[in-house]
Design a protein around this motif. Structure first.
Motif, mmCIF file in Angstrom:
data_model
loop_
_atom_site.group_PDB
_atom_site.id
_atom_site.type_symbol
_atom_site.label_atom_id
_atom_site.label_comp_id
_atom_site.label_asym_id
_atom_site.label_seq_id
_atom_site.Cartn_x
_atom_site.Cartn_y
_atom_site.Cartn_z
ATOM 1 N N ASP A 362 -80.834 39.778 43.454
ATOM 2 C CA ASP A 362 -82.119 39.265 43.951
ATOM 3 C C ASP A 362 -83.243 40.049 43.263
ATOM 4 N N ASP A 364 -86.725 41.864 42.758
ATOM 5 C CA ASP A 364 -87.572 42.608 43.705
ATOM 6 C C ASP A 364 -89.017 42.110 43.587
ATOM 7 N N ASN A 365 -89.603 41.828 44.732
ATOM 8 C CA ASN A 365 -91.018 41.434 44.804
ATOM 9 C C ASN A 365 -91.365 40.233 43.928
ATOM 10 N N ARG A 427 -78.594 44.611 35.094
ATOM 11 C CA ARG A 427 -79.776 45.176 35.760
ATOM 12 C C ARG A 427 -80.755 45.713 34.710
ATOM 13 N N THR A 444 -87.798 44.230 38.550
ATOM 14 C CA THR A 444 -86.512 44.883 38.799
ATOM 15 C C THR A 444 -85.678 43.968 39.696
ATOM 16 N N CYS A 445 -84.418 44.343 39.880
ATOM 17 C CA CYS A 445 -83.582 43.536 40.764
ATOM 18 C C CYS A 445 -82.673 44.427 41.595
ATOM 19 N N SER A 446 -82.255 43.875 42.717
ATOM 20 C CA SER A 446 -81.295 44.579 43.571
ATOM 21 C C SER A 446 -80.007 43.776 43.560
ATOM 22 N N TYR A 471 -78.866 43.576 50.290
ATOM 23 C CA TYR A 471 -79.924 44.065 51.199
ATOM 24 C C TYR A 471 -79.898 45.579 51.314
ATOM 25 N N LYS A 474 -81.706 46.932 48.517
ATOM 26 C CA LYS A 474 -83.163 46.819 48.749
ATOM 27 C C LYS A 474 -83.625 47.970 49.647
ATOM 28 N N ARG A 478 -84.738 49.407 46.349
ATOM 29 C CA ARG A 478 -84.696 48.347 45.338
ATOM 30 C C ARG A 478 -84.273 48.893 43.979
ATOM 31 N N ASP A 479 -84.243 47.992 42.975
ATOM 32 C CA ASP A 479 -83.870 48.348 41.617
ATOM 33 C C ASP A 479 -82.558 49.138 41.599
#
Ligand SMILES: Nc1nc2c(ncn2[C@@H]2O[C@H](COP(=O)(O)O[C@H]3[C@@H](O)[C@H](n4cnc5c(=O)[nH]c(N)nc54)O[C@@H]3COP(=O)(O)O)[C@@H](O)[C@H]2O)c(=O)[nH]1
Length: 753
Positions: A362, A364-365, A427, A444-446, A471, A474, A478-479
């Motif tokens: 997912d 981030d932001n 990532r 970025t992603c989680s 989650y 996150k 996150r990241d």
């Protein structure tokens, strides 16, 4: 002359029938009036001339089928020059017996019954080309009225028949399209129909496929396998519009098969869809011996047009089928296809005794990108991210996009540990700068990972586990990447039930506001109150915002809660004023989701209006980090709020890294020094330096400054010495209920106006 009665029908009287009737009348007149011999002869010659000009075939025969008379069209059609060569002969002298017999049978019936035979359509076999005739036969009578033979007239209706056939073919093709016949079957039938319209012509239908620049053979019913093989994968002429080059390539492929001695010409017609996009070509191979039926070219044009319609429909159907299983933006599998693929991967793992790693990724932001740069920029970003994921993961498994910024990667035959290296690469790839128009972004992603069979027995369960792990990533800032653990299930269950309780709390109105005074240390007066929400949970007592605001923010429940806080705080501020207490400012916290909500301005204006509170008594606290997430968007929003007349304060100042140049653009009235800087005063020299710097910055910018979390006299003294006169903290009062706050206000020196 003819054979094969196809149909009988009445026609309007034709010119040949008029001529016949006139001729019979003249003959009768001549017979009835012998004194008019000269006239009759003249009239007969005149009539013969006239009849010879008519292109229809007109003749008279005796009872034995011998020609008595015929116009020039009949004479010529039987391969003769003069009428005299025909008179006395029968159809059996010119036609095969079985063909002549058919005509003789019809004529026999007419002479025997005396009944005329109108409008039968018959296929003529005299010429090599197909020819259709429409026949009329009437009895020939002598002066006494006795039947002495038959008079016949026929008209060439080949063009009409071919037009009818074209119409029928066209209707049939349209029906096939409407019925949803497969594109391949449709083209096969189309090619067959075209081939039937011409002898010695070979038809090949080729379509554009997934290989750019190549044509694939779809139908060629008259060609054998060797030809078909040769024609397949023919290159399209450059720029796809160069049909001459395409035709040359197709001719080469055809000739290359070396099956035919004849030198064939190849003509290429483009098949285009409704938007003019090339869908394929119709190749016609003809030689000098080829024979075309009338209307061949017209039918070919119609056929090509129909093929275009069928191609458009085929493409639309393929798109619909694709969309049922795929995400239209990235072309990746959607949730439905993911479920099927995952179930299959799990079954395979069962049979092999292997594992499947499932990663839930997912961004981030991502919402901030959409909100600040617009959905089109968001879409571009998603496509770039999807490409990066695909580039790294496609060789190892399947990828799906199952939500706005949610991607799922199935890694077959991989355990969690071995998937980590690949997912780390993904990532890192996602975080690489992304250039969108003129902006360069980093996102970025989680990632959460779960493994089959340990973390879920069904596709749904495994996905839920990977989601939980995501989650966790996150929550960890996150990241990052998190592995699923069984404790997460318990945590998630708890969170779900907490969310449910919070939802119920909103419905049951279980919230209350406490107010914490902000004091002017010079006068000792309360100048403002910060409204702080608490949840009065039955059986649990007061729940503090630290335990539910984040969840409310995550679930969207912050919207109704925030709205309630705003209304209640405004009402309370007005109520104190109505009680005759000195007006003070009421300060309300605004969370990220509230601040970004489109209707925020309306909500604030409504709360003020309902309470009847002057906007200058309301202050909204926005955190510095929230502003910095979308600087220009936040500044615009702050200006909108300022226009309402409300005050704006930056909460937690000093923690959000806002630059001085950015700070200058904020339409602020107050800075709030974060309590983390106050907590270690007077022991931490750095915090003291930062605090005094913030205070002097605020002063230079003409802003008020309030320090929060002041618990000791030393802290207060330091702040006063540094020039900060407004203080909030346990030293003066904890947040208290409304009644207590009223008493505080009443007893606060010259509280009353
Ligand atoms: N969006 C909304 N957020 C809200 C709302 N109400 C509160 N909040 C947010 O929750 C945070 C925690 O609030 P709370 O537990 O009420 O804590 C406040 C004070 O009790 C605490 N405080 C005040 N003085 C002292 C002190 O001397 N020492 C100490 N350790 N703590 C103290 O600080 C909190 C107020 O902080 P701030 O808002 O930064 O001024 C709170 O921070 C809000 O963000 C709400 O209605 N909506």
């Amino acid at each position: 002359m003819t054979k094969g009665v196809i149909a009988d029908r009445k026609l309007p009287i034709s010119i040949s029938e008029v001529a016949l009737a006139s001729y019979a009348a003249v003959l009768r007149q001549g017979a009835e009036n012998p004194h008019r011999d000269v006239d009759v002869t003249e009239q007969q010659s005149w009539l013969e001339n006239m009849i010879n000009q008519i292109p229809d075939y007109i003749y008279a025969k005796d009872l034995e089928g011998r020609f008595l008379f015929a116009n020039q069209a009949v004479v010529t059609n039987n391969g003769l020059l003069h009428l005299a060569d025909l008179v006395g002969r029968t159809d059996f002298d010119f036609l095969p017996n079985h063909v002549a017999e058919i005509a003789a049978e019809v004529e026999r019936r007419v002479t025997e019954t005396g009944l005329p035979h109108f409008g039968s359509e018959e296929l003529a076999f005299r010429t090599d080309e197909e020819q259709w005739l429409m026949f009329t036969r009437v009895p020939l009578r002598d002066a006494s009225g006795a039947i002495v033979g038959v008079v016949g007239a026929s008209r060439d209706i080949t063009a009409q028949k071919s037009a009818e056939r074209r119409m029928r073919s066209q209707a049939y093709l349209l029906e096939m399209i409407a019925r949803g016949t497969s594109f391949r079957d449709f083209l096969e039938e189309l090619a067959r129909m075209i081939a039937e319209f011409a002898k010695g012509v070979h038809v090949a239908l080729l379509t554009t496929g997934t290989d750019p620049g190549l044509l694939h053979l779809a139908a060629a019913p008259t060609l054998n396998n060797e030809y078909r093989r040769r024609l397949n994968a023919t290159p399209i002429g450059s720029a796809s519009a160069d049909l001459a080059a395409t035709a040359a390539a197709l001719k080469l492929a055809f000739g290359g098969a070396n099956i035919s001695e004849i030198d064939h010409q190849c003509r290429c017609l483009p098949i285009s869809d409704a938007d003019g996009q090339l869908e394929g070509v119709l190749a016609l191979y003809s030689s000098e011996d080829s024979q075309y039926q009338p209307g061949f070219s017209e039918f070919v044009s119609i056929a090509v047009h129909m093929a275009g319609i069928a191609a458009s429909r085929h493409r639309a159907e393929a798109r619909i089928r694709f969309l049922a299983d795929h995400d239209p933006l990235t072309g990746m599998a959607n949730r439905a296809l993911l479920d099927r693929k995952l179930t299959l991967a799990m079954q395979k793992a069962d049979s092999k005794g292997s594992e499947v790693a499932l990663a839930f990724l997912d961004l981030d932001n991502f919402k901030l990108v959409n909100d600040s740069l617009g959905h089109s920029a968001g879409d571009q970003l998603l496509k770039i991210v999807a490409d990066r994921i695909y580039g790294l993961a496609s060789d190892h498994g399947s990828i799906a996009r199952i939500g706005g910024d949610e991607f799922v990667i199935i890694l077959e035959d991989m355990d969690v540990e071995s998937s980590l290296a690949l997912l780390s690469l993904i990532r890192e790839a996602v975080v690489r700068p992304i250039a969108l128009d003129e902006i360069e972004l980093r996102v970025t992603c989680s990632i959460g990972i779960a493994s089959y069979p340990s973390h879920g027995k069904s596709a749904g369960d495994l996905l839920a586990s990977a989601d939980m792990a995501m989650y966790r990533a996150k929550e960890l800032g996150r990241d990052g990447i998190a592995l699923f653990t069984s404790e997460m299930t318990a945590a998630v269950r708890k969170k779900l039930s907490r969310t449910d309780e919070l939802r119920q709390a909103v419905l049951r109105d279980e919230f209350v506001l406490h107010y914490q005074p902000q004091v002017d240390v010079q006068t000792g007066r309360i100048i403002a109150a910060e409204a702080l929400v608490r949840w009065q949970r039955p059986g649990e007592g007061l729940v503090y915002p630290g335990d539910f605001i984040a969840l409310a923010e995550e679930t969207g429940l912050i919207m109704p809660i925030g709205q309630w806080v705003l209304k209640t705080a405004c009402r309370q501020a007005r109520a104190w004023q109505d009680q005759g207490l000195r007006p003070i400012r009421i300060s309300v916290n605004v969370s990220a989701r509230q601040f970004q909500e489109e209707r925020l301005i309306e909500t604030v204006a409504d709360a003020l209006h309902e309470a009847g509170l002057d906007p200058s008594w309301l202050e909204l606290e926005i955190t510095e980090s929230l502003i910095m997430k979308d600087l220009s968007g936040s500044i615009a929003r702050m200006h909108e709020l300022q226009k309402l007349g409300v005050k704006l304060a930056v909460d937690d100042f000093g923690t959000g890294y806002s630059s001085l140049s950015a700070l200058k653009r904020f339409p602020l009235s107050r800075l709030k020094v974060d309590r983390s800087f106050i907590a270690d005063i007077p022991h931490d020299a750095d915090d003291m330096a930062i605090t005094s710097a913030i205070i002097s910055l605020a002063q230079k910018m003409g802003l008020e400054v309030v320090a929060e979390g002041v618990e000791t006299e030393e802290q207060a003294r330091f702040l006063i010495e540094s020039g900060c006169n407004q203080i909030q903290g346990y030293l003066y009062s904890r947040p208290v209920e409304e009644e207590r706050f009223s008493r505080l206000l009443e007893g606060n020196g010259c509280d009353h106006r």
